[in-house]
Design a protein around this motif. Structure first.
Motif, short mmCIF file in Angstrom:
data_model
loop_
_atom_site.label_atom_id
_atom_site.label_comp_id
_atom_site.label_asym_id
_atom_site.label_seq_id
_atom_site.Cartn_x
_atom_site.Cartn_y
_atom_site.Cartn_z
N ALA A 61 1.03 -1.42 0.10
CA ALA A 61 -0.02 0.20 -0.13
C ALA A 61 0.79 1.16 0.19
CB ALA A 61 -0.70 0.05 1.47
N LEU A 62 1.82 1.32 0.59
CA LEU A 62 2.62 2.55 0.57
C LEU A 62 3.28 2.51 -0.67
CD1 LEU A 62 3.67 5.38 2.10
CD2 LEU A 62 5.23 3.43 3.71
N ASP A 63 3.57 1.09 -1.18
CA ASP A 63 4.31 1.39 -2.93
C ASP A 63 3.70 2.51 -3.45
OD1 ASP A 63 6.97 0.33 -1.06
OD2 ASP A 63 6.69 -1.37 -2.17
N ALA A 64 2.09 2.06 -3.16
CA ALA A 64 1.34 2.20 -4.27
C ALA A 64 1.16 3.79 -4.34
CB ALA A 64 0.21 1.74 -4.07
N LEU A 65 1.32 4.40 -2.55
CA LEU A 65 1.02 5.73 -2.77
C LEU A 65 2.59 6.22 -3.14
CD1 LEU A 65 -0.43 6.31 1.11
CD2 LEU A 65 -1.55 5.88 -1.55
N ARG A 66 3.96 5.90 -2.96
CA ARG A 66 5.04 6.33 -3.10
C ARG A 66 4.76 7.11 -4.64
NH1 ARG A 66 10.31 5.31 0.53
NH2 ARG A 66 11.22 5.42 -1.17
N ALA A 67 4.28 5.83 -5.14
CA ALA A 67 4.96 6.03 -6.51
C ALA A 67 3.46 7.08 -7.65
CB ALA A 67 3.71 4.59 -7.81
N ARG A 68 2.55 8.02 -6.85
CA ARG A 68 2.58 9.30 -6.89
C ARG A 68 3.75 10.26 -6.64
NH1 ARG A 68 -2.90 9.39 -3.65
NH2 ARG A 68 -3.83 6.44 -3.87
N TYR A 69 4.44 10.01 -6.34
CA TYR A 69 5.39 11.09 -6.18
C TYR A 69 6.85 11.05 -6.67
CZ TYR A 69 2.53 11.73 -1.91
OH TYR A 69 1.28 11.74 -1.43
N ASP A 70 7.48 12.14 -7.06
CA ASP A 70 8.37 12.50 -7.67
C ASP A 70 9.80 13.20 -6.81
OD1 ASP A 70 7.75 11.51 -10.66
OD2 ASP A 70 7.19 13.65 -10.79
N VAL A 71 10.43 11.61 -6.37
CA VAL A 71 11.10 11.94 -5.26
C VAL A 71 12.74 11.84 -5.67
CG1 VAL A 71 13.10 11.15 -2.91
CG2 VAL A 71 10.51 9.68 -3.56
N VAL A 72 13.18 13.42 -5.16
CA VAL A 72 14.35 14.51 -5.84
C VAL A 72 15.55 14.66 -4.70
CG1 VAL A 72 15.46 16.03 -6.92
CG2 VAL A 72 13.40 15.45 -6.99
N TYR A 73 16.87 14.46 -4.54
CA TYR A 73 17.77 13.97 -3.77
C TYR A 73 18.41 15.41 -3.65
CZ TYR A 73 16.63 8.98 -1.22
OH TYR A 73 15.57 8.01 -1.53
N GLN A 74 18.29 16.25 -3.09
CA GLN A 74 19.44 17.53 -3.14
C GLN A 74 20.57 16.87 -2.66
OE1 GLN A 74 17.23 20.92 -1.32
NE2 GLN A 74 16.24 21.06 -2.65
N ALA A 75 21.55 17.57 -3.68
CA ALA A 75 23.07 17.51 -3.73
C ALA A 75 23.51 18.29 -2.00
CB ALA A 75 24.09 18.19 -4.36
N GLY A 76 24.47 17.72 -1.79
CA GLY A 76 24.26 18.46 -0.09
C GLY A 76 25.68 19.98 -0.63
N ASP A 77 25.47 20.79 0.50
CA ASP A 77 26.67 22.02 0.05
C ASP A 77 27.92 21.53 -0.49
OD1 ASP A 77 26.70 25.50 1.98
OD2 ASP A 77 27.36 24.67 -0.04
N ALA A 78 28.76 22.22 -0.99
CA ALA A 78 29.92 21.38 -1.55
C ALA A 78 30.72 22.77 -0.44
CB ALA A 78 30.04 21.41 -3.06
N SER A 79 30.63 23.83 -0.73
CA SER A 79 30.82 25.07 0.01
C SER A 79 31.88 24.62 0.95
CB SER A 79 30.48 26.14 -0.09
OG SER A 79 29.59 25.85 1.24
#
Length: 283
Positions: A265-283
């Motif tokens: 059920a949770l996988d079906a809900l997750r399929a509705r979303y685009d998950v984006v991992y933001q890159a960490g601060d390189a500085s």
């Protein structure tokens, strides 16, 4: 279902869920002049009946018109507060509220994704696949002589061990006389590997489990001191029958099915979303 009813009886989850649903409806509601779904509060007849019932359970009688109106006004106040809190997106920054919403939705997923009751064949299959979990563990019985690290003045642990080596050569040594005091004494019967680890540590348990029957071990170190051990009997692991462990097998099988259903059920809900991992601060 009982757990969900208890959770729903708490006003905070009720209002949070209702407010979230109303805000969702607002996003789809056609824009018209005047009141909108977000500003219109409807007190359902079912809600008034529930307020009456709660009052009756608390006081032993039904509320009069004035009391019922006061209860309704309090419910409306709470509804207004929930809607305003959601409008301000307070639920996004409050970890307690977020956990409540997450738990609530998990309960809803369980109610909307029921599991099949395991059959007799299912239970037997589960037991066969997890036999090591339910079987009678291997056990051993042994004798031991314990030498404490704290010895009287003038006597070293090495001297005690040397004297013990000689004494254990006799056919029937008096183990109680040779051993320092030890909780449990010198004779330990039907001990599992887990029992030995709990009493003396994993290193002791490993050595004793590999010790040949009838032979005295070399000194084995534990947190308590030194041990000379002689295994006198071993009983192998024995599988359990379904009749003897049916209740626990049923609980575990149901739980595994519930976790699998929740995951789907949770996988079906997750399929509705685009998950984006933001890159960490390189500085």
């Amino acid at each position: 279902m009982t757990r969900l009813r208890r959770w729903l009886s708490d006003p905070l989850p009720q209002f949070l869920l209702l407010g979230a649903l109303l805000l969702g409806v607002q996003a789809l509601w056609p824009r018209t002049p005047g009141a909108t779904a977000a500003t219109r509060i409807v007190v359902p007849a079912a809600q008034r009946l529930e307020l009456e019932q709660r009052f009756r359970e608390a006081s032993g009688r039904l509320p009069d018109a004035t009391e019922l109106d006061a209860l309704a006004q309090r419910w409306i106040d709470d509804e207004v507060l929930v809607r305003e809190a959601l409008a301000l997106r307070l639920h996004e920054s409050d970890p307690i509220v977020r956990r409540e919403l997450q738990q609530k939705l998990r309960f809803l997923l369980e109610d909307t994704h029921p599991i099949d009751e395991p059959t007799e064949a299912d239970l037997q299959q589960w037991l066969d696949q997890h036999a090591e979990r339910y079987g009678e563990p291997a056990r051993m019985s042994f004798e031991q002589v314990f030498i404490s690290r704290a010895q009287p003045a003038g006597i070293s642990v090495e001297q005690r061990l040397a004297a013990l080596n000689v004494a254990l050569l006799h056919d029937a040594p008096d183990l109680d006389a040779l051993s320092d005091p030890l909780p449990g004494g010198t004779r330990w019967l039907r001990q599992s590997q887990a029992d030995l680890q709990r009493h003396f540590g994993s290193a002791f348990a490993k050595v004793v489990s590999e010790q040949p029957i009838g032979a005295w071990s070399t000194p084995i170190t534990s947190a308590l001191g030194l041990h000379r051990v002689r295994v006198i009997e071993r009983q192998p692991w024995r599988p359990a029958s379904l009749d003897t462990v049916r209740r626990q097998v049923l609980i575990d099988c149901r739980q595994a099915r519930r976790e699998q259903a929740n995951r789907r059920a949770l996988d079906a809900l997750r399929a509705r979303y685009d998950v984006v991992y933001q890159a960490g601060d390189a500085s």
